[in-house]
Design an enzyme around this catalytic site. Sequence first.
Site, PDB file in Angstrom:
ATOM      1  CE  LYS A 159      -3.694  -2.610   2.118  1.00 58.54           C
ATOM      2  NZ  LYS A 159      -4.190  -3.228   3.343  1.00 58.54           N
ATOM      3  CD  GLN A 193      -3.402  -4.894   6.488  1.00 58.17           C
ATOM      4  OE1 GLN A 193      -3.231  -3.990   5.706  1.00 58.17           O
ATOM      5  NE2 GLN A 193      -4.060  -5.986   6.152  1.00 58.17           N
ATOM      6  CG  ASP A 230     -10.249  -1.551   4.764  1.00 58.20           C
ATOM      7  OD1 ASP A 230      -9.992  -1.989   3.628  1.00 58.20           O
ATOM      8  OD2 ASP A 230      -9.586  -1.850   5.768  1.00 58.20           O
TER       9      ASP A 230
END
Length: 286
Positions: free
Chosen positions: A53, A97, A120
């Site tokens: 990322k 994460q 997300d």
Amino acid sequence: MTAQRIEGKVISDAIRVEIGEETAKLSAQGIQPGLAVVLVGEDAASKVYVGSKEKACQQLGFYSEVHRLSGDASEEELLALIDRLNNQSTIHGILVQLPLPKHINEKAVIDAISPMKDVDGFHPVSVGNLVIGDDSLLPCTPAGVIELIKRTGVSIAGKHAVVIGRSNIVGKPVSMLLLRENATVTICHSRTANMEEIARTADILVVAIGKAKAIGSKFVKPGAVVIDVGINRLETGKLAGDVDYDDVLETAGYVTPVPGGVGPMTITMLMLNTLKAAKQQHAIQG
């Protein structure tokens, strides 16, 4: 007829060119999309994802922050960081994460992220908007799945789509997105009777169950589009999907490989969400 491979890497690269062009336009207006990624602990796979990322941000000209907290960091410490990032004007997207260490409440963390910065697509407000069809930041992997299907040239409208798997991360949201595209959707899961029979009626088959090579040609209607979301490491060390790729090759019309199918799309859709969030937060249309 051998199925056509859906090359996720090629499609992902094409979308990244489009993102790069949009980012350059924003840059000319003094706006740089910004993404903050938070990693708690030393999970090996998570470290790899976070690195990917970070690299994608650099390549696309995004502003990037990576916050690495130790595995024994408290939930309060993490929530305080999220609160700071929610209020930081240079950050348009926040991603924590997963998985988190067991002593941290995952739901509390997801709920703490501002829906405007929820790249997300996991916040309850984002999920609610997805279900009712309102504009929202979409979960990255399901959005990537829809993009892969569309770029085959196959129309989703009117087709029967079968989704095997009902997780909150893939199965449920991808079902909602297929409905939004006017497919007729059936969800199968571990308690489904006659799964093989149901799957064989699918024009579009999406598999996300986390079991290596569990779905073979007996589950596939001739000519179907097969999207394999699974990624599993075999005893040999090689990666395999939830679909037995070699077995379905002569039955399916289109199929995604693993690796190189859905995987590359997930980070690209994350970048797209960050770009979208930046435009929304600066009230830029289009």
